[in-house]
Structure formats: C-alpha cells, structure tokens
Scaffold this active site. Structure first.
Site, PDB file in Angstrom:
ATOM      1  N   TRP A 280       0.861  -1.181   0.000  1.00 24.75           N
ATOM      2  CA  TRP A 280       0.000   0.000   0.000  1.00 24.75           C
ATOM      3  C   TRP A 280       0.900   1.235   0.000  1.00 24.75           C
ATOM      4  O   TRP A 280       1.761   1.372   0.887  1.00 24.75           O
ATOM      5  CB  TRP A 280      -0.888  -0.033   1.241  1.00 24.75           C
TER       6      TRP A 280
ATOM      7  N   ASP B 163      -0.673  -5.615   8.940  1.00 23.07           N
ATOM      8  CA  ASP B 163      -1.716  -4.659   8.576  1.00 23.07           C
ATOM      9  C   ASP B 163      -2.929  -5.473   8.147  1.00 23.07           C
ATOM     10  O   ASP B 163      -2.907  -6.136   7.101  1.00 23.07           O
ATOM     11  CB  ASP B 163      -1.227  -3.756   7.438  1.00 23.07           C
TER      12      ASP B 163
ATOM     13  N   LYS C 217     -13.455  -1.146   6.133  1.00 23.47           N
ATOM     14  CA  LYS C 217     -14.025  -1.957   5.061  1.00 23.47           C
ATOM     15  C   LYS C 217     -15.075  -2.931   5.577  1.00 23.47           C
ATOM     16  O   LYS C 217     -16.208  -2.953   5.091  1.00 23.47           O
ATOM     17  CB  LYS C 217     -12.914  -2.723   4.333  1.00 23.47           C
TER      18      LYS C 217
ATOM     19  N   ALA D 234      -6.539  -5.009   7.135  1.00 20.88           N
ATOM     20  CA  ALA D 234      -7.542  -4.017   6.736  1.00 20.88           C
ATOM     21  C   ALA D 234      -8.779  -4.627   6.096  1.00 20.88           C
ATOM     22  O   ALA D 234      -9.773  -3.918   5.895  1.00 20.88           O
ATOM     23  CB  ALA D 234      -6.915  -3.010   5.762  1.00 20.88           C
TER      24      ALA D 234
END
Length: 395
Positions: A127, A208, A243, A210
C-alpha cells in the site's frame, strides 16, 4: 515562513479520483479508489451499523472524552474478532486509533521508540501510504520481493531470499489477508515458513489487517494473523474497521502490541497511551462504540456477518465473471489469477501505457501499475472492462 514550503508529490489515487470526476463520459468506470461499492455504485451503510447507531443515539448520555487508549470494550471486542483465544489477553496492549492508517502510524512510532535503529521491511509492492508514512518519519526501509508480474502470484522464493537479510529487531510489515495492491495471498504453508525465518532472524512482525472478511471469510482471513501472533514472542497488529464494517468516515481502527511476557504489557500500554496523547490526545469514539455494539450483541453480529458475507460473495462472483470473460475473449487462461486473488484488489500486470489506453479510449480508470478495485464493477460493466483490456493490449 510559508513561502519556503515546497509542493508535495500528489497522491496518485487521489489524482485519479479527480480525473475521473472531470471525465464527462457517462459510461466511465472507476476502479481506482479503494472503497467497496455495491452493484448500484453506492458504498452502503450496513444494516447492523444503522441499527447500532440508532440505539447509540437513543441511549448515549455523554460526549465526554474516552480514555487515552479508547474504550476498553472496543479493544476487547476487536481482539476477540481478530485473535480469538490464540494469544493470552494479558500479553496484549491496545489503543483505538483514527482508522487503520492511524494504527499503522502509531505502530511505526512504537517500533521507533522501542528500537530507533530498526529497519522496516515492506513487500514490493505494498500500500503506497506505508512507504509514504515511513519516509515522512525518516525511518529506514527496505523491500522484500512479493509479487511475480509474470504469474500474478506471490514470488515466494524471492520473498524468502530477501527476508534472509532481515536483522534482529527489524520490523517486517505483512498484510494479514487480501494483499493490497495485488490480491495475492500467502498459503498456510508459506505463512509457516515466514514465521520460521522471522523467528530465526529475531525480527518483529507487524501485520496490517484491513480487509478481514473480504477474502475467504472472517475466520479464514484471520488465520495468518493468528498463526503469526501466537508463534512469535512479539507482534504488532494494525486493524481497520473501515471496510468490513463500512465505517470509512468514522475512522475506526485499533493497534495491538503483543509482548513476549505479560509483565511487559503495562509498560507497552503506557507507551501506547503516551503516543496517543502526543498525536491526537483522545481517539475518536463513535465508530468504535458502534463496532463494539455490533460485536457484542448476538442479533446485530449475526446480521453484520450475513451482510458481510453478501459483500464477500459479490466480489468473488465478479472475479469469476471477469476471469471467465477474459478467457473467452483471449482464448487463454492468462487472466485466471483474477479468480484466485482475494479482497477488493487485483494487479493485472499490464504496462502503464496499456492502462493509459484503457483510460483514454474506454473511460476505465485504474492505478498506473494496473491495480484495480474489483468492487468498482458490476455484472454489466465486467464485459466492458474485459473488452477494453483486450482492445488496449492489441492497439
């Protein structure tokens, strides 16, 4: 003094959003911005979120600050969702943060406090904001190979070879599931090999997470994180609710720091609280309280899980449809990897000039490295994208 400021490099995705808005074509398609959209092109408020907010408005009696770490019930609920019973709770320190981005930033800050000499290793690609934040902080970074452009799958041999260079105390940043921007995930066996090499090298994993629930389901998407967190003495986990709960604008995230011994947890928690105080004092609470209500109420949780499964299934259906359409048009299995990828993103392996032709000639907007958001499609636009890809490659 402001006359000394220099222009900062434009964010490529935000610039793409502006270009899309300025395009007058009515049949244009936005596959750039990283938010979920349904078949009507809307990012909906989930049913359970609406109900939890309704109850919150009716019952909340104060808007006073929460603690520096946020509401402890939020941390407990999220730790349960992500880690289950795999790590003893007394080894986990946690703080609420403004979204997953805030969790990443505070995770990097904690790592720097603990080891100013640590290098942060990031997947190539990752990212873009990971590298942007680290560069701004002045933290040393290195990359490890991750994505094989030829196969559009994980370059695992390259990854392992590069991780052999990790030094003791370095931070290795991993994606918990639904790798952004590629959509290519490690297998369970590969996760085990990564754990072995990080243990051997004395590195600290930072995960991470997400997109839990967007790939293979809530439990399956947590498997890699649970395996790493339970096997390693120390671990950082930056989690986002944007999300899977659809609360993008509420900026709801959590940073967890797992210590090797429970006796270290109070000091770790104190440092996390300190970082929150220095950065924004008290974290936002509305989204965190809504998430807590959903995760702790059986009826709300059941409805949330059902709707999240609908979201996940819709993206898998779009993947299958696009892979099938491209197979029909190309008479090959070149794009079969699209159905194997997970989450919102796939990186198609197209040269930047082909991506530009797709935009210019067909009004389809994706990032220049050919990362596309599968949730920007619907059953009617999939054929158009497939035709645009084939036409642009032939041009």
């Amino acid at each position: 003094m402001f006359d000394r400021l220099q222009d900062q490099p434009a964010d490529k995705i935000l610039a793409l959003m502006q270009a899309f808005k300025a395009d007058p074509r009515e049949d244009k398609i936005d596959l750039g911005v990283g938010v979920y959209r349904n078949a009507e092109g809307v990012t909906p408020v989930m049913r359970a979120v609406k109900e939890a907010e309704r109850r919150l408005v009716e019952t909340q009696e104060t808007k006073a600050y929460t603690g520096l770490a946020g509401d402890p019930a939020f941390a407990d609920a999220m730790i349960g969702l992500i880690l289950g019973e795999t790590v003893a709770r007394d080894r986990i320190a946690a703080i609420a943060t403004p979204g997953g981005t805030g969790a990443c930033r505070q995770g990097f800050e904690l790592a720097r406090l603990a080891n100013p000499d640590a290098t942060v290793w990031c997947s190539d690609p990752t990212w873009p904001n990971h590298l942007s934040i680290l560069k701004f902080m002045g933290m040393p970074t290195r990359t490890y190979r991750y994505f094989d452009e030829a196969t559009a799958l994980v370059d695992f041999d390259g990854m392992i070879a590069d991780l052999e260079g990790v030094a003791s105390g370095d931070i290795v940043l991993l994606h918990g599931c639904c790798h952004n921007p590629t959509g290519a995930n490690l297998t369970d066996e590969q996760v085990g090999r990564v754990i072995a090499i990080l243990t051997e090298r004395g590195a600290v994993p930072m995960i991470d997470l997400a997109y839990q629930g967007f790939g293979d389901g809530l439990e399956a998407d947590a498997a890699a994180t649970r395996a790493i967190a339970s096997a390693m003495p120390e671990c950082l986990i930056a989690a986002s609710c944007s999300k899977n709960f659809g609360v993008y604008r509420e900026r709801t995230g959590l940073l967890m720091a797992i210590s090797a011994d429970a006796s270290d947890t109070p000091t770790t928690q104190g440092n996390l609280n300190f970082l929150n105080r220095q950065t924004y004092s008290f974290p936002p609470d509305h989204g965190a309280r809504v998430v807590t209500m959903i995760l702790t109420d059986p009826d709300l949780r059941a409805d949330w899980e059902a709707e999240l499964e609908e979201v996940r299934s819709s993206m898998l259906d779009l993947r299958d449809q696009l892979a099938g359409e491209l197979a029909r048009l190309t008479n090959s299995d070149r794009y079969a990897f699209i159905a194997r990828h997970r989450g919102m993103f796939s990186r198609l392996g197209l040269p930047s000039e082909v991506v530009e032709r797709i935009r210019a000639d067909h009004g389809v907007y994706m990032v220049g490295d050919s990362r596309m958001n599968i949730a920007g499609l619907n059953s009617e636009t999939v054929p158009k994208l497939a035709q645009a890809i084939v036409a642009a490659e032939k041009a």
